[in-house]
Design an enzyme around this catalytic site. Sequence first.
Site, PDB file in Angstrom:
ATOM      1  N   THR A   1       0.740  -1.214  -0.231  1.00 27.47           N
ATOM      2  CA  THR A   1      -0.140  -0.059  -0.163  1.00 27.47           C
ATOM      3  C   THR A   1       0.763   1.239  -0.012  1.00 27.47           C
ATOM      4  O   THR A   1       2.188   0.960   0.172  1.00 27.47           O
ATOM      5  CB  THR A   1      -0.910   0.156   1.160  1.00 27.47           C
ATOM      6  OG1 THR A   1      -0.172   0.170   2.354  1.00 27.47           O
ATOM      7  CG2 THR A   1      -1.827  -1.291   1.127  1.00 27.47           C
TER       8      THR A   1
ATOM      9  N   GLU B   1      -6.013  -3.925  -1.708  1.00 26.11           N
ATOM     10  CA  GLU B   1      -6.247  -5.300  -1.052  1.00 26.11           C
ATOM     11  C   GLU B   1      -7.197  -6.064  -1.917  1.00 26.11           C
ATOM     12  O   GLU B   1      -7.502  -7.416  -1.395  1.00 26.11           O
ATOM     13  CB  GLU B   1      -7.146  -4.918   0.519  1.00 26.11           C
ATOM     14  CG  GLU B   1      -6.117  -4.544   1.364  1.00 26.11           C
ATOM     15  CD  GLU B   1      -5.586  -3.004   1.389  1.00 26.11           C
ATOM     16  OE1 GLU B   1      -5.315  -2.292   2.412  1.00 26.11           O
ATOM     17  OE2 GLU B   1      -6.123  -2.278   0.297  1.00 26.11           O
TER      18      GLU B   1
ATOM     19  N   LYS C   1     -16.473  15.071  12.282  1.00 33.19           N
ATOM     20  CA  LYS C   1     -17.624  15.210  13.276  1.00 33.19           C
ATOM     21  C   LYS C   1     -17.764  16.299  13.900  1.00 33.19           C
ATOM     22  O   LYS C   1     -16.587  16.812  14.727  1.00 33.19           O
ATOM     23  CB  LYS C   1     -17.403  14.136  14.229  1.00 33.19           C
ATOM     24  CG  LYS C   1     -18.557  13.684  15.104  1.00 33.19           C
ATOM     25  CD  LYS C   1     -18.327  12.449  15.946  1.00 33.19           C
ATOM     26  CE  LYS C   1     -19.605  11.816  16.291  1.00 33.19           C
ATOM     27  NZ  LYS C   1     -19.480  10.628  17.212  1.00 33.19           N
TER      28      LYS C   1
ATOM     29  N   TRP D   1     -22.098  14.135  11.842  1.00 31.63           N
ATOM     30  CA  TRP D   1     -20.965  13.873  10.637  1.00 31.63           C
ATOM     31  C   TRP D   1     -21.256  14.485   9.590  1.00 31.63           C
ATOM     32  O   TRP D   1     -22.401  14.806   9.160  1.00 31.63           O
ATOM     33  CB  TRP D   1     -21.335  12.272  10.359  1.00 31.63           C
ATOM     34  CG  TRP D   1     -20.656  11.370  11.602  1.00 31.63           C
ATOM     35  CD1 TRP D   1     -21.833  10.638  12.275  1.00 31.63           C
ATOM     36  CD2 TRP D   1     -19.391  10.979  11.998  1.00 31.63           C
ATOM     37  NE1 TRP D   1     -20.854   9.791  13.152  1.00 31.63           N
ATOM     38  CE2 TRP D   1     -19.649  10.222  12.945  1.00 31.63           C
ATOM     39  CE3 TRP D   1     -18.425  11.537  11.550  1.00 31.63           C
ATOM     40  CZ2 TRP D   1     -18.562   9.702  13.409  1.00 31.63           C
ATOM     41  CZ3 TRP D   1     -17.285  10.951  12.268  1.00 31.63           C
ATOM     42  CH2 TRP D   1     -17.053  10.135  13.123  1.00 31.63           C
TER      43      TRP D   1
END
Length: 542
Positions: free
Chosen positions: A174, A318, A431, A436
């Site tokens: 990654t 992944e 947040k 949110w």
Amino acid sequence: MTRHPLLITGFLDRAEQMFGGTEVVGYDGGREVHRSTYRDHARRVRRLAGALVELGVRPGDRVATCCWNHHRHLELYSAVPLAGGVLHTVNLRLGPDEIGHVVGHAEDTVLVVDTSLLPQVERARRARPEMRVVVTDGDAGPGTLAYEDLVAGGEPVTGPPPVAEDDLAALCYTSGTTGTPKGVGYSHRALFLHTFAACLADGHAISERDTVLHVVPMFHANAWGIPFAALMAGATQVLPGPHPSVADLAAAITGERVTYTGMVPTVAVDLVAHARATGTDLHGLRALVLGGSPPSDELLRALDALGVPTFQGWGMTEISPMGTFSRPTPAAEADPAARRAAVRTQGRLLPGLQWRLVDPDALPTGDLRDVPHDGVATGELLLRGPWVADRYYRDERPESFVDGWLRTGDVATIDPDGYLRIVDRAKDLIKSGGEWISSAALEQAVLTHPGVREAAVVAVPHERWQERPLAVVVAAADTAPTGEELRAHLAEQVPRWWLPERVEFVAALPRTSVGKIDKRALRSRFGAAAPERPPVTRPVRS
């Protein structure tokens, strides 16, 4: 039924036998430097695989590549697995320390590197003096071997490699944007099935009729798996070489009659600008696939005007890396606005994979509580399937996997027709006052202003509301809005309490090694700065 191992090395046999006259073309700086056929390509691959075996590569040994997109790198995609080794494509845009880490962690036995990139791998070489180093271009220098000498002297490998389908064929790390790069190993079976999915009619639909231009870096997640798909299907492959300019890409598209290519939206924006300025005809493309970040509606409109059918793919390192593809429904294809809306989603799940949306608040307890696929309810996306990782290479990271499912870290919705929409990365949600805010949705709203070329939204600390959104904007030429004008524009599209406290204008957004916006760098740069204007009322929940 007979049990036949699914090995990606069979793609080379197929290309040689069925598409022997199909071409592999290489460019460097816009100049053609290589043109061969699959027949010649296969011969070179077999000799290179034999040379790797003679160098001591044994089944399962990792062979690293630190190379740009050129024909020799494409040869390595087949030669390393044919030798029984594991192809480890090293992200050449990582720093020397990070390259040293991934090469050491993978315990690479051979490193194949472009001469121009030798300084990048010097620390890795010092840390692993036993590792053989091969330079792709030019003569061998001290402590190195010449690639072309290996190809010329290798004894051709004629049979399948001494491996099983569940053995690793490739390894990719990654990009390390949220910590140390993590290795993902891909088995032959996983890449074999992933390649078939790439060629599906409702996927990338790669076929013998295509000419594919590899813009996506070949060090990044198997270049989206397209080199394997093109080889299996018999498509012509065009390699643009190191540092191709947008003019180089446009010239390759027209000169080689390219029908398929993929890229991140920022490159597509530059390609559109170049085509408009020069009158370059791009309508020969049957598919331009965007990935890495969602395209703006403005970009899709511009590509429509140029006659370029555009799609979006979504995936992760992944998952080898393809997970979804945004091919519109037949009904949406007939309506330009509906088509663009479908392409701006992340699309439908590819066959062979399974997904779930689960309540992220329940995940820490191990409770996989599903949320409905109604296009409204949000949850963390989980995936599993034959090309989805269930662990990291030599690093289990159990928090990333639960009950056989990969936690993607993406917060998303899925509508009743099965179209995925990524709302945000879990780590990028804001947040504010206990509520949110989606940074991704706010970014898309910012991008609808005609004076905005690029935008990113990140959370910055706030003493009263804990976090508030900050918009970082690259203005379009000659039409830059002020911060207040942009806020007024946003007030018509998003809840008032979403409005960014600050708007910062920059010449360019920082990018990760694979071209994504580096939000960690933005948070580091702007997180401690004083607010542009203090809030005077509690954000209104509307």
